[in-house]
Design a protein around this motif. Structure first.
Motif, short mmCIF file in Angstrom:
data_model
loop_
_atom_site.label_atom_id
_atom_site.label_comp_id
_atom_site.label_asym_id
_atom_site.label_seq_id
_atom_site.Cartn_x
_atom_site.Cartn_y
_atom_site.Cartn_z
N SER A 163 24.70 -74.70 0.64
CA SER A 163 25.32 -74.59 -0.69
C SER A 163 25.67 -75.93 -1.31
O SER A 163 26.70 -76.07 -1.99
CB SER A 163 26.58 -73.71 -0.61
OG SER A 163 26.26 -72.43 -0.10
N ALA A 164 24.83 -76.93 -1.11
CA ALA A 164 25.05 -78.23 -1.73
C ALA A 164 24.54 -78.21 -3.17
O ALA A 164 23.55 -77.55 -3.49
CB ALA A 164 24.32 -79.31 -0.95
N THR A 165 25.21 -78.97 -4.04
CA THR A 165 24.68 -79.24 -5.37
C THR A 165 23.78 -80.46 -5.26
O THR A 165 24.25 -81.58 -5.08
CB THR A 165 25.80 -79.48 -6.38
OG1 THR A 165 26.65 -78.33 -6.43
CG2 THR A 165 25.22 -79.75 -7.77
N ILE A 166 22.49 -80.22 -5.31
CA ILE A 166 21.52 -81.29 -5.07
C ILE A 166 21.27 -82.06 -6.37
O ILE A 166 21.02 -81.46 -7.42
CB ILE A 166 20.20 -80.70 -4.53
CG1 ILE A 166 20.45 -80.04 -3.16
CG2 ILE A 166 19.13 -81.77 -4.42
CD1 ILE A 166 19.25 -79.32 -2.59
N VAL A 167 21.36 -83.38 -6.28
CA VAL A 167 21.08 -84.27 -7.42
C VAL A 167 19.79 -84.99 -7.09
O VAL A 167 19.75 -85.87 -6.23
CB VAL A 167 22.23 -85.28 -7.63
CG1 VAL A 167 21.95 -86.15 -8.85
CG2 VAL A 167 23.57 -84.56 -7.77
N ASN A 168 18.72 -84.60 -7.78
CA ASN A 168 17.40 -85.09 -7.38
C ASN A 168 16.41 -84.93 -8.50
O ASN A 168 16.34 -83.86 -9.12
CB ASN A 168 16.91 -84.32 -6.14
CG ASN A 168 15.64 -84.89 -5.56
OD1 ASN A 168 15.61 -86.04 -5.15
ND2 ASN A 168 14.60 -84.08 -5.52
N GLU A 169 15.67 -85.99 -8.78
CA GLU A 169 14.56 -85.97 -9.74
C GLU A 169 14.97 -85.36 -11.07
O GLU A 169 14.34 -84.45 -11.59
CB GLU A 169 13.35 -85.29 -9.12
CG GLU A 169 12.88 -86.05 -7.87
CD GLU A 169 11.59 -85.54 -7.29
OE1 GLU A 169 10.53 -85.86 -7.89
OE2 GLU A 169 11.63 -84.87 -6.25
N ASN A 170 16.08 -85.90 -11.58
CA ASN A 170 16.56 -85.62 -12.94
C ASN A 170 17.07 -84.19 -13.14
O ASN A 170 17.05 -83.68 -14.26
CB ASN A 170 15.48 -85.94 -13.97
CG ASN A 170 16.08 -86.25 -15.33
OD1 ASN A 170 17.17 -86.82 -15.43
ND2 ASN A 170 15.40 -85.86 -16.39
N ARG A 171 17.54 -83.55 -12.06
CA ARG A 171 18.18 -82.26 -12.24
C ARG A 171 19.20 -82.01 -11.13
O ARG A 171 19.22 -82.69 -10.11
CB ARG A 171 17.16 -81.13 -12.29
CG ARG A 171 16.41 -80.83 -11.01
CD ARG A 171 15.26 -79.87 -11.26
NE ARG A 171 14.65 -79.38 -10.03
CZ ARG A 171 14.80 -78.15 -9.54
NH1 ARG A 171 15.56 -77.27 -10.19
NH2 ARG A 171 14.21 -77.76 -8.43
N GLN A 172 20.06 -81.03 -11.38
CA GLN A 172 21.03 -80.57 -10.41
C GLN A 172 20.81 -79.08 -10.14
O GLN A 172 20.59 -78.31 -11.08
CB GLN A 172 22.46 -80.77 -10.91
CG GLN A 172 22.87 -82.21 -11.12
CD GLN A 172 24.32 -82.33 -11.59
OE1 GLN A 172 25.17 -81.49 -11.28
NE2 GLN A 172 24.60 -83.38 -12.35
N PHE A 173 20.90 -78.69 -8.89
CA PHE A 173 20.78 -77.27 -8.54
C PHE A 173 21.43 -77.05 -7.18
O PHE A 173 21.49 -77.96 -6.35
CB PHE A 173 19.31 -76.83 -8.51
CG PHE A 173 18.46 -77.60 -7.54
CD1 PHE A 173 18.16 -77.08 -6.27
CD2 PHE A 173 17.94 -78.85 -7.88
CE1 PHE A 173 17.37 -77.78 -5.37
CE2 PHE A 173 17.13 -79.56 -6.99
CZ PHE A 173 16.86 -79.03 -5.73
N VAL A 174 21.92 -75.84 -6.96
CA VAL A 174 22.56 -75.50 -5.69
C VAL A 174 21.52 -74.92 -4.75
O VAL A 174 20.74 -74.03 -5.12
CB VAL A 174 23.70 -74.49 -5.92
CG1 VAL A 174 24.32 -74.08 -4.58
CG2 VAL A 174 24.76 -75.11 -6.82
#
Length: 444
Positions: free
Chosen positions: A8-19
């Motif tokens: 359940s991490a909020t991933i910050v990667n390649e110009n977007r955020q998603f859980v």
């Protein structure tokens, strides 16, 4: 190796955020999915935390060999991973200078035994070692370092024919420190005539002036254009220099790239009054207008990466008068928290931090399977709590030199976990030693 499941991490990667969940096996990112229900040796509950690709610092001075009373690869790699930096590229102005392939290999051998982070080392250039430079292996060495400005030992490259030969024949990326030595000497002589040896540190940006930086940087750009050299200009410190770079060419196709350092994005010449020699760097911290222009160039793509130029000295050395005090300071533990603080101030986005401190470094240097959160890539990761304030003080500083220019600063964001090549090396304020980092490889 242990399998690790990050939930359940909020991933910050390649110009977007998603859980999402992230499963790590054999040091690599095995799966990224909204929900992964499988057994793992270790499970990290990352709800509310932000998962960044581990930062890659393309410019550090870890002082080993020869200057280990200030720092060493073990001590500074510990500080780096505590700050979310999972890979570093270290500079050749150690003692002896890294000017032969044998001395370069010595540093790799030390790191293989002692570094908690992944590592690479620059081959150094001098006025008389082109034969050694041309033997550098492009597949497992990050680049060639050229000091077009003063340096330790025999590393100032000021012979025009040598520079032309280096730029014409380099087998790989050339990273340059750009300050015009003649301009600096002229400025220093001017202030010595006025003030003798009682020159205050507030004149440092006048001595190592914007003109000195621009003269040298523009010369490097001209040489690179002449020979189609892959050029990377380090620690841009002036508004004037930002206009040397373009933001229209895709990064993967750029032949000329640039770096900004955290201290040039944070401090200004007004800070010399309180920080003194603690913020004496080469190139110098300059005007507020320079700081703001550098940040703007980072945001609009003219400057491609953010690094530290981590260069520790003892507090006793820094306490000397301006002319005797060495330039440089420790930064790797506090670089990502400082940039996240700028995020809290609305000056940069989380996606841009991931881009400039991880993605773009990997792209610039063509690092193999690092710098992005992707399946099949090495699990170099930093889990960050954006709302867990802490104050920088001597009790929590990990640098061997024992001080930081950020002492007394409260950062709102804290590194919760750092993973290097699939191993947890930092967790909730504690280092986890035992596993060493890996040598970086390059897809060239």
């Amino acid at each position: 190796m242990a399998t690790i499941l990050i939930k359940s991490a909020t991933i910050v990667n390649e110009n977007r955020q998603f859980v999402a969940d992230v499963l790590i096996k054999d040091g690599l990112i095995d799966r990224i999915d909204p929900q992964i229900d499988t057994h793992a040796d270790e499970v990290i509950n990352a709800e509310g935390l932000y998962l960044f690709p581990g930062c890659i610092d393309d410019q550090v001075h870890f002082r080993e060999p020869g200057l280990t009373y200030k720092a060493d690869i073990h001590s500074e790699s510990r500080a780096a991973v505590a700050g979310g930096i999972t890979s570093f590229m270290e500079m050749p102005n150690t003692v002896p200078n890294t000017l032969t392939q044998e001395l370069l290999q010595d540093k790799y051998d030390i790191a293989s035994r002692n570094s908690l982070a992944n590592y690479s080392f620059f081959m150094g250039a001098s006025n008389d070692n082109l034969d050694q430079v041309l033997r550098t292996d492009t597949a497992n060495v990050c680049g060639i370092k050229v000091f077009m400005g003063s340096s330790t030992g025999n590393m100032l490259v000021d012979n025009p024919q040598t520079l032309d030969n280096l730029f014409a024949n380099s087998p790989m990326l050339i990273a340059v420190h750009c300050e015009d030595e003649a301009t600096i000497k002229s400025n220093l002589n001017h202030y010595k005539q006025l003030l003798g040896d009682n020159i205050p540190v507030t004149l440092h940006p006048k001595i190592r002036s914007a003109e000195a930086c621009y003269l040298s940087s523009s010369m490097a750009v001209d040489l690179a254009k002449k020979h189609n050299t892959r050029l990377h200009i380090l620690h841009i410190s002036t508004a004037l220099e930002t206009h040397l770079f373009d933001n229209t060419t895709p990064l993967k196709d750029k032949r000329i790239t640039a770096e900004a350092c955290v201290h040039h994005l944070w401090f200004t010449d007004a800070d010399y009054e309180t920080k003194g020699n603690l913020i004496k760097w080469n190139p110098a911290v300059k005007k507020e207008s320079d700081r703001d222009a550098i940040l703007q160039a980072v945001l609009d793509g003219r400057i491609d990466v953010i690094a530290t130029d981590h260069a520790p000295h003892t507090i006793e050395e820094k306490a000397q008068p301006y002319l005797q005090a060495p330039s440089g300071g420790p930064l790797v533990q506090h670089a990502l928290p400082a940039m996240l603080e700028l995020y809290h101030h609305g000056k940069i986005t989380l996606e841009q931090i991931a881009e400039k401190m991880a993605h773009n470094v990997a792209t610039c240097f063509q690092i193999d399977r690092r710098g992005f959160i992707r399946e099949g890539y090495w699990a170099d990761l930093a889990l960050v709590d954006l709302n867990n304030p802490w104050n920088v003080n001597k009790a929590n500083i990990l640098y061997k030199c024992g001080w930081s220019p950020f002492e007394g600063t409260t950062f709102r964001s804290r590194i919760a976990y750092t993973l290097v090549s699939g191993n947890i090396v930092y967790a909730n304020g504690s280092l986890v030693e035992g596993e060493t980092g890996k040598r970086l490889n390059f897809s060239r």
